[in-house]
Enzyme design. Structure first.
Site, mmCIF file in Angstrom:
data_model
loop_
_atom_site.group_PDB
_atom_site.id
_atom_site.type_symbol
_atom_site.label_atom_id
_atom_site.label_comp_id
_atom_site.label_asym_id
_atom_site.label_seq_id
_atom_site.Cartn_x
_atom_site.Cartn_y
_atom_site.Cartn_z
ATOM 1 N N ASP A 98 0.848 -1.293 0.238
ATOM 2 C CA ASP A 98 -0.057 0.040 -0.152
ATOM 3 C C ASP A 98 0.849 1.266 -0.056
ATOM 4 O O ASP A 98 2.088 1.011 0.119
ATOM 5 C CB ASP A 98 -0.902 -0.118 1.117
ATOM 6 C CG ASP A 98 -2.104 -0.890 1.044
ATOM 7 O OD1 ASP A 98 -2.346 -1.555 0.184
ATOM 8 O OD2 ASP A 98 -2.566 -1.311 2.205
ATOM 9 N N LYS B 48 -3.810 3.141 -2.342
ATOM 10 C CA LYS B 48 -5.267 3.965 -2.533
ATOM 11 C C LYS B 48 -5.213 5.225 -1.971
ATOM 12 O O LYS B 48 -4.725 5.220 -0.856
ATOM 13 C CB LYS B 48 -6.495 3.176 -2.234
ATOM 14 C CG LYS B 48 -6.645 1.876 -2.989
ATOM 15 C CD LYS B 48 -7.810 1.015 -2.525
ATOM 16 C CE LYS B 48 -8.198 -0.081 -3.071
ATOM 17 N NZ LYS B 48 -7.236 -1.152 -3.293
ATOM 18 N N MET C 123 -9.720 7.614 9.039
ATOM 19 C CA MET C 123 -9.987 8.326 7.839
ATOM 20 C C MET C 123 -11.327 9.293 7.955
ATOM 21 O O MET C 123 -12.085 9.346 7.233
ATOM 22 C CB MET C 123 -10.461 7.438 6.798
ATOM 23 C CG MET C 123 -9.266 6.477 6.434
ATOM 24 S SD MET C 123 -9.850 4.985 5.506
ATOM 25 C CE MET C 123 -10.422 3.661 6.697
#
Length: 269
Positions: free
Chosen positions: A40, A62, A177
């Site tokens: 990642d 991402k 997030m």
């Protein structure tokens, strides 16, 4: 393993929150001997340098606002690599099974007859608060804590988070997030009965250089974050535990390259 099964094993490895010294011994061992690495973007470059020179490296990170590799593409890549390599490491920031889609990848690999094993990692929801001295549980600050994602999209399949319900049923919240929707989250929590004066914190880029924190009340948190230009990756902590902060126990952030530059491409192997 059957005659038609891929020869390799895919290890879903938790890279931890960023500080390489928080990597588990098992994760370290696998990185040092893997034949293929799929990682990642929220993994420090220094961890990528641990793999053998012959290791095949693929970045599938991402990030909001930038091109991302679709999850089905990542799933298929892992299957293909398992067919060509003995030891495939799928390196994921934090813990693979906590908001990391590790469960989806494990299920897909198993459905394709690929051997898969999870290697837990230290999650940012615990480590980032600790690196500024905030314990996410405390005997004098409540008996429950909830880990929740604040990243909600209109077209998301799963139901939205019931923030008003969480305001009533959890003594503390650790939000992953959550910056993009922070004002709405704070408004919903107050509408659910959480006091505007509730202690709150944001830790940006926890455990690594560039780390910074904001301590505020629930009512002021979103505005203060915008004024001080807080950005992802960040962890939000809301609850009385924030008031139990002991700054003197906070470790020093690690001097690593984290997060990876948007234009980073793995070296040719």
């Amino acid at each position: 393993m059957t005659a038609t099964s891929p020869p390799g094993i895919v290890y879903l490895v938790g890279a931890g929150p960023g500080d390489p010294e928080l990597l588990t011994m098992k994760a370290h061992r696998l990185l040092k001997r893997c034949d293929a690495l799929v990682h990642d973007s929220l993994v420090p470059l220094e961890l990528l340098e641990m793999v053998p020179e012959t290791c095949v490296v693929h970045g599938v990170g991402k990030r909001r606002g930038y091109h991302s590799v679709p999850q089905p593409t990542t799933n298929e890549l892992l299957v293909q690599l398992a067919g060509r390599h003995r030891c495939v490491v799928r390196l994921k920031g934090g813990d693979p099974f906590l908001f990391g889609r590790g469960g989806e990848e494990a299920a897909y690999l198993a459905s394709q007859g690929v051997a898969v094993e999870v290697v837990p990692g230290v999650t940012a929801g615990i480590a980032a608060p600790a690196y500024v001295g905030i314990p996410i549980t405390h005997r004098e600050a409540g008996s429950s804590v909830t880990f929740v994602t604040g990243h909600e999209e209109i077209d998301k399949v799963r139901p939205g988070v019931d923030w008003r319900g969480l305001a009533r049923c959890s003594d503390g919240l650790v939000i992953y997030m959550g910056l993009h929707n922070l004002q709405r989250i704070c408004d919903e929590l107050q509408a659910g009965g959480l006091a505007a004066s509730t202690p709150a914190a944001i830790i940006q880029q926890g455990t690594v250089n560039g780390q910074k924190q904001l301590i505020a009340t629930l009512a002021d948190l979103a505005c203060s974050a915008e004024e001080q230009n807080f950005m992802a990756p960040a962890i939000v902590v809301i609850g009385a535990v924030v008031a139990q902060r002991v700054a003197a126990c906070a470790p020093s952030p690690a001097p690593v390259t984290m997060p990876q530059p948007i234009n980073y491409t793995p070296p040719e192997m």
